[in-house]
Design a protein around this motif. Structure first.
Motif, mmCIF file in Angstrom:
data_model
loop_
_atom_site.group_PDB
_atom_site.id
_atom_site.type_symbol
_atom_site.label_atom_id
_atom_site.label_comp_id
_atom_site.label_asym_id
_atom_site.label_seq_id
_atom_site.Cartn_x
_atom_site.Cartn_y
_atom_site.Cartn_z
ATOM 1 N N SER A 58 29.040 75.637 -28.876
ATOM 2 C CA SER A 58 29.387 74.148 -28.189
ATOM 3 C C SER A 58 30.334 73.436 -28.929
ATOM 4 O O SER A 58 31.173 72.877 -28.087
ATOM 5 C CB SER A 58 28.116 73.736 -28.321
ATOM 6 O OG SER A 58 27.929 72.417 -27.865
ATOM 7 N N ALA A 67 25.395 68.649 -36.433
ATOM 8 C CA ALA A 67 25.660 69.981 -37.058
ATOM 9 C C ALA A 67 27.204 70.036 -37.058
ATOM 10 O O ALA A 67 27.754 70.747 -38.037
ATOM 11 C CB ALA A 67 25.321 70.982 -35.861
ATOM 12 N N GLU A 68 27.701 69.290 -36.195
ATOM 13 C CA GLU A 68 29.364 69.194 -36.504
ATOM 14 C C GLU A 68 29.801 68.936 -37.743
ATOM 15 O O GLU A 68 30.771 69.433 -38.384
ATOM 16 C CB GLU A 68 30.159 68.415 -35.215
ATOM 17 C CG GLU A 68 31.428 68.393 -35.364
ATOM 18 C CD GLU A 68 31.983 67.621 -34.157
ATOM 19 O OE1 GLU A 68 33.305 66.998 -34.320
ATOM 20 O OE2 GLU A 68 31.334 67.257 -33.147
ATOM 21 N N GLU A 108 25.116 79.417 -31.106
ATOM 22 C CA GLU A 108 25.147 78.370 -29.976
ATOM 23 C C GLU A 108 25.712 77.290 -30.408
ATOM 24 O O GLU A 108 26.451 76.492 -29.481
ATOM 25 C CB GLU A 108 23.590 77.957 -29.719
ATOM 26 C CG GLU A 108 23.364 77.232 -28.402
ATOM 27 C CD GLU A 108 21.887 76.874 -28.024
ATOM 28 O OE1 GLU A 108 21.523 75.956 -27.259
ATOM 29 O OE2 GLU A 108 21.033 77.542 -28.806
ATOM 30 N N ASN A 109 25.338 76.456 -31.568
ATOM 31 C CA ASN A 109 25.881 75.319 -32.222
ATOM 32 C C ASN A 109 27.431 75.542 -32.363
ATOM 33 O O ASN A 109 28.332 74.603 -31.988
ATOM 34 C CB ASN A 109 25.576 74.976 -33.658
ATOM 35 C CG ASN A 109 23.913 74.204 -33.370
ATOM 36 O OD1 ASN A 109 23.670 73.870 -32.165
ATOM 37 N ND2 ASN A 109 23.429 74.056 -34.295
ATOM 38 N N ALA A 169 22.370 75.287 -38.854
ATOM 39 C CA ALA A 169 23.481 74.555 -38.400
ATOM 40 C C ALA A 169 24.425 75.449 -37.503
ATOM 41 O O ALA A 169 25.261 75.327 -36.697
ATOM 42 C CB ALA A 169 24.015 73.609 -39.280
#
Length: 449
Positions: A237, A191-192, A233-234, A229
């Motif tokens: 984080s 996802a990053e 939440e993603n 993505a």
């Protein structure tokens, strides 16, 4: 018959070149790209002509021979070498009888792009960006399952467009990003990585006006939104780790706030990050979404704090207009109608066509209808006038416009009755000046419920 045709074409071409050679001085430096001496230059120009004729006549063995000679002896001589070379290999790919043979020709086509890139990287029109664009599309066509290869070649092509033209090729960016989203969905990238790509390329779509560019922007944003993505939440984080290491990094804070606000995040972490960013780089834009967020959390004092601070330093009239709208909406929500009236009048002073000014005034005037006497009930006339005007000016805000319509209907149903007006010696259609509440001094028209 085809062989005879080719022989004749080559013979006539040779005769043409021979005749031309009598008129052209191949020692002239402008022909240096074709070879080291006059004879070699003449021969290679002839080979270039033979290459085209062989490809056009589907004599692929001969075409391959001429292409190899040209790539070896004069790879920088002409773009036509590569145009005809690409035609040759595409035809061979289509005619290949087995996968192994097909792969050999595909590899040759990719190699051809590499040689062309080395020879013509700096060409203004058909340079690095054009060559890598074509190679990326061909690679995708022939190797759809080589996901890592697709990502690599498309990223190179996208960056080349910006390097050579000073702006990204939006169509290429859209294709590349869609592939990244597909790879994220299949757990091939993190996802990053996808978030970083979105943050890198989304500014390229800002302010686009052409219809095709707007469509590409919609495709780009839609792909990101559907990828999953960009969840809060993603994002939390991702940025919690980064900001722990660099809490004062302005660029990182900006990226975090921008992406998390787009995802409609409302966590304590988001607001703490946004407040930190505002403390480093205060702006009306940041103040507005902080105010919106705190308003949604019913933290009205904090919301007004940021709006007031931004208003005190803002010089741009359009930005002030936005700030006053938010101040007015919060003031109405907290029943601070005096402040809401002030904000509405400021909005009108900047932009008389801003429907929010009348949307706010309508609610403030209606709030003055706080007794059973006609002087109070008459405030609904002014409230209806304002809200009805707001309806006509809020077409671009369908949600607010619908609320304005409902409020206008409610105010109309609360007009004084015919009997009340008759008792106060008022006729329908007569002019009337309100003498009560926030609508005091407003001229309106007598109407019955």
């Amino acid at each position: 018959m085809k062989s005879l045709k080719l022989i004749l074409v080559v013979a006539f071409a040779a005769m043409g070149i021979s005749a031309m050679a009598q008129e052209i001085n191949y020692d002239d430096p402008k022909y240096a790209v074709w070879g080291e001496n006059a004879n070699e230059r003449r021969d290679n120009m002839l080979n270039n002509q033979f290459l085209k004729e062989a490809v056009d006549n589907k004599n692929y063995p001969a075409a391959s021979k001429y292409l190899n000679i040209l790539l070896t002896k004069c790879p920088s001589a002409s773009q036509n070498i590569y145009t005809n070379g690409a035609k040759l290999y595409k035809n061979l790919i289509n005619k290949a009888e087995d996968e192994e043979g097909k792969k050999v020709y595909i590899d040759s086509l990719m190699y051809l792009y590499d040689v062309r890139l080395k020879a013509f990287e700096k060409h203004k029109k058909y340079g690095k960006d054009y060559i890598l664009n074509r190679k990326a599309r061909e690679f995708y066509s022939f190797f759809p399952d080589d996901r890592e290869g697709i990502r690599k070649i498309f990223q190179e092509a996208v960056e080349a467009s910006n390097e050579m033209k000073g702006k990204y090729d939006l169509e290429l960016v859209s294709i590349y990003f869609a592939e990244l989203c597909a790879d994220y969905s299949n757990d091939l990238i993190a996802a990053e990585d996808l978030i970083a790509a979105y943050d890198r390329y989304s500014p390229a779509f800002e302010g686009v006006e052409a219809e095709e560019d707007i469509e590409l922007k919609n495709q780009f944003d839609s792909a990101f939104g559907q990828s999953g993505a960009a969840s809060c939440e993603n994002l939390e984080s991702l940025f919690a780790k980064k900001l722990a290491d660099a809490p004062e990094d302005e660029a990182l804070l900006s990226q975090a706030v921008s992406l998390m606000s787009r995802a409609n995040c409302d966590s304590d972490f988001f607001f703490a990050t946004a407040e930190k960013y505002y403390s480093i780089k205060p702006s009306s834009e940041t103040a507005l979404f902080l105010a919106q967020g705190f308003q949604n959390r019913s933290e009205f004092e904090k919301a007004m704090k940021y709006l007031s601070e931004a208003l005190a330093s803002e010089q741009d009239a359009a930005e002030k207009e936005k700030l006053y709208v938010r101040i007015g909406l919060i003031s109405v929500q907290t029943k601070n109608y005096a402040e809401a009236v002030k904000a509405a009048n400021e909005i009108k002073g900047i932009n008389p066509e801003n429907g929010y000014a009348y949307f706010l005034l309508g609610q403030c005037y209606a709030a003055s209808a706080n007794c059973s006497e006609l002087k109070c009930q008459a405030c609904y006339w002014a409230a209806y006038d304002m809200m009805n005007k707001a309806v006509g000016l809020l077409a671009s805000e369908p949600g607010i416009q619908e609320s304005a319509k409902k409020m206008a209907a409610s105010f109309r149903s609360a007009f004084p009755t015919k009997e009340e007006c008759f008792f106060n010696e008022l006729q329908a259609g007569a002019s009337y000046t309100i003498k009560h509440g926030f609508a005091n001094g407003v001229n309106t028209t007598v109407r019955f419920r």
